[in-house]
Design an enzyme around this catalytic site. Structure first.
Site, PDB file in Angstrom:
ATOM      1  CG  ASN B 386      -2.063   0.989   1.091  1.00 39.70           C
ATOM      2  OD1 ASN B 386      -1.948   1.965   0.353  1.00 39.70           O
ATOM      3  ND2 ASN B 386      -3.138   0.790   1.813  1.00 39.70           N
ATOM      4  CG  ASP B 387       1.416   3.368   3.578  1.00 37.48           C
ATOM      5  OD1 ASP B 387       0.406   3.893   3.083  1.00 37.48           O
ATOM      6  OD2 ASP B 387       1.496   3.035   4.763  1.00 37.48           O
ATOM      7  CB  VAL B 388       5.977   0.463  -0.630  1.00 34.33           C
ATOM      8  CG1 VAL B 388       6.401   0.248   0.816  1.00 34.33           C
ATOM      9  CG2 VAL B 388       5.189  -0.712  -1.143  1.00 34.33           C
ATOM     10  CB  SER B 427      -0.078   4.635   7.182  1.00 34.55           C
ATOM     11  OG  SER B 427      -0.554   4.528   5.863  1.00 34.55           O
TER      12      SER B 427
END
Lengths: 101, 460
Positions: B386-388, B427
């Site tokens: 996701n965040d990456v 996050s």
């Protein structure tokens, strides 16, 4: 056995070795680096053995016993999981295909 | 040759083997050899230590028993743990090393000296410092284990948490100073208790994707604690091995923090993981896709890059992912894997899972190697990451992850994201990639979706 400053020199040089041995860290190597170094600090076992070996009171013996047990688990567990993970790392049989482009 | 010389020579050899082993571990092909060398060094050092002159014979039996209990438990648990459970087991073994270092200091400080000589204050100060670091690593790693194992679901946070940490650290330092000054009283016990408490309060608020940094940090700290106790015991093998690990671990920790574009202090003290995230509203909608259509996109692509994340570990989808990759490669599609340094819950987490599934390591690339490839790629397949891959890290200055280097999945002609539901990741940050025009969302369990994709690829 070791003089104060000699010990300090060993400490400093070892720190540089640690830094230099691992100069560039591609992501594929994070696993062995993480897990292998976790095994290597299992050397704390020899210190725990000496501490327990000279222990006199039962309190010292109890703490020393726990120390040796923990250290032994660190060393053995660290080795077993690292070995298991590295065993799986392999190169592809047709890896040369990439080179053709 | 006297016994002392034999022991010293064995320790020397062990230290050489450790360094060579670690060196060999910095290439994938030599890594296996490296751990074997280090293992030989460890066995050698352990065996000769039984002959250390002056140890009480009745204690030797205790030593042997403790080694057998600890070793047998670790052997069995290490053999049994599933690859997806590796992060917590490594945290656990690592913490135990830190605990052992603290135990050494405790015993030595109780005795106050060895070989008939009293410790000088410098030695006591070294022992106290090592004990503090080792104890923090011990209790901190145990808590990290409990969190990763799912025993602790939520991270405890409250205002003034950092203040509390500072107070505990100061109190522990004060107790440590009293120990060093030789003030009588229960200060040693108080000191150890405070150090253990500090490990807990430090680790309590940290969770989620910050785990790789924390695990790596405690690994480095244990190494340092071992090195310090080596100075106390005049044990060169411990000094060298501990310090080398401390330095190498610090390097790895910095690398992890850098991969998130955050400082180590920020990771430890900002309670990032679960705070509600601010950031620009994202316009647009997420566009769902059926497995069959996704399979067509993948099957007729020239190059596909697969980006795994923690979600793949949770879904245990690594075998299916590789099966899918193999099916695509059979059709002549070029398949590569892209791994972000902080994907997963420990450094190298994704490598291990992909290796378990049989993915050859020369198909796996890190961020700097693979990012130039994305513009030439037809489909980027994101599974459980996701965040990456969040493009907000590049564009949205208000985003908490702004500045974090990401994998450029959005630069591929198309992106397909396999995701369990529409919610945000750990996050709580909306992912801008998911709203891009060229992104298609494939909703469902990672493993089940991969199985469907494989079936569909075979059909087309």
């Amino acid at each position: 056995m070791i003089d104060g400053f000699v010990a300090l020199y060993i400490f400093m040089l070892a720190a540089f070795v640690g830094y230099e041995v691992i100069s560039r860290v591609p992501v594929i190597l994070h696993t062995p680096l993480m897990s292998g170094s976790n095994f290597i600090h299992g050397i704390v076992l020899v210190g725990a053995m000496v501490a327990l070996g000279f222990a006199e009171t039962s309190l010292e013996k109890a703490i020393g016993f726990i120390g040796v047990m923990l250290a032994s688990a660190n060393a053995v567990g660290g080795y077993v999981v690292t070995e298991r993970m590295l065993e799986m790392f392999k190169r592809s049989k047709d890896g040369d295909k990439e080179a053709e482009e | 040759m006297s016994l002392n010389t034999l022991i010293a020579a064995s320790y020397f050899l062990a230290a050489v083997l450790f360094i060579l082993g670690l060196k060999a571990m910095s290439s994938p092909a030599g890594a296996r050899q490296g751990i074997v060398w280090a293992g030989v060094g460890m066995v050698l050092a352990t065996v000769v230590t039984f002959f250390w002159p002056g140890m009480k014979p009745e204690n030797l039996l205790l030593i042997g028993t403790a080694i057998v209990i600890g070793g047998a438990w670790a052997w069995i648990s290490g053999r049994r743990v599933a690859m997806t459970g590796m992060p917590q087991m490594i945290a656990l073994y690592n913490g135990m090393g830190g605990g052992a270092a603290a135990a050494i200091a405790w015993v030595e400080l109780l005795r106050g000296g060895h070989g008939g000589e009293e410790f000088g204050w410098t030695v006591i100060a070294l022992a106290v410092t090592g004990a503090l670091i080792g104890a923090v690593s011990f209790s901190g790693s145990l808590l990290a284990f409990a969190k990763l194992q799912g025993w602790l679901k939520r991270s405890l946070r409250f205002a003034g948490q950092n203040l509390l940490n500072v107070v505990i650290l100061l109190a522990a330092t004060a107790a440590g100073v009293l120990v060093i000054l030789g003030v009588s009283g229960p200060w040693l016990t108080v000191f150890i208790a405070l150090a253990l408490l500090l490990g807990l309060t430090l680790t309590m608020p940290i969770g989620g994707a910050d785990m790789p940094v924390v695990i790596s940090l405690y690994n480095a700290l244990t190494g340092l604690a071992v090195g310090l106790e080596g100075l106390v015991l005049d044990n060169a093998a411990m000094i060298i091995a501990g310090t080398v690990v401390g330095a190498a671990g610090t390097l790895l920790t910095q690398l992890m923090a850098k991969a998130m574009n955050r400082s180590l202090g920020n990771v430890m003290f900002s309670a990032f993981g679960e705070t509600a995230a601010e950031g620009d509203e994202i316009e647009g909608t997420m566009k769902p896709v059926e497995a069959i259509d996704a399979a067509v996109m993948l099957g007729f692509a020239r190059q596909v890059i697969i980006i795994p994340g923690y979600g793949m570990a949770v879904a245990q989808a690594q075998h299916k992912v590789w099966e899918l990759a193999e099916a695509l490669m059979k059709r002549g599609v070029r398949v590569k894997f892209a791994i972000h340094p902080v994907a997963g819950r420990m450094p190298g987490h994704m490598n291990v899972l992909l290796a378990e599934a049989g993915v050859p390591y020369d198909l796996i690339f890190d961020e700097s190697e693979i990012n130039p490839e994305f513009p030439k790629t037809d489909v980027a397949l994101v599974i459980g990451a996701n965040d990456v891959v969040n493009t907000a890290a590049r564009t949205d200055t208000a985003s908490p992850i702004y500045g974090m280097p990401i994998l450029d999945a959005d630069k591929a002609s198309n992106a397909i994201v396999i995701k369990r539901g529409k919610g945000t990741g750990f996050s709580g940050i909306e992912n801008a990639l998911f709203y891009e025009d060229r992104t298609r969302m494939l909703y469902g369990d990672g493993q089940a979706m991969c199985a469907e994709l494989i079936r569909a690829v075979h059909e087309i």
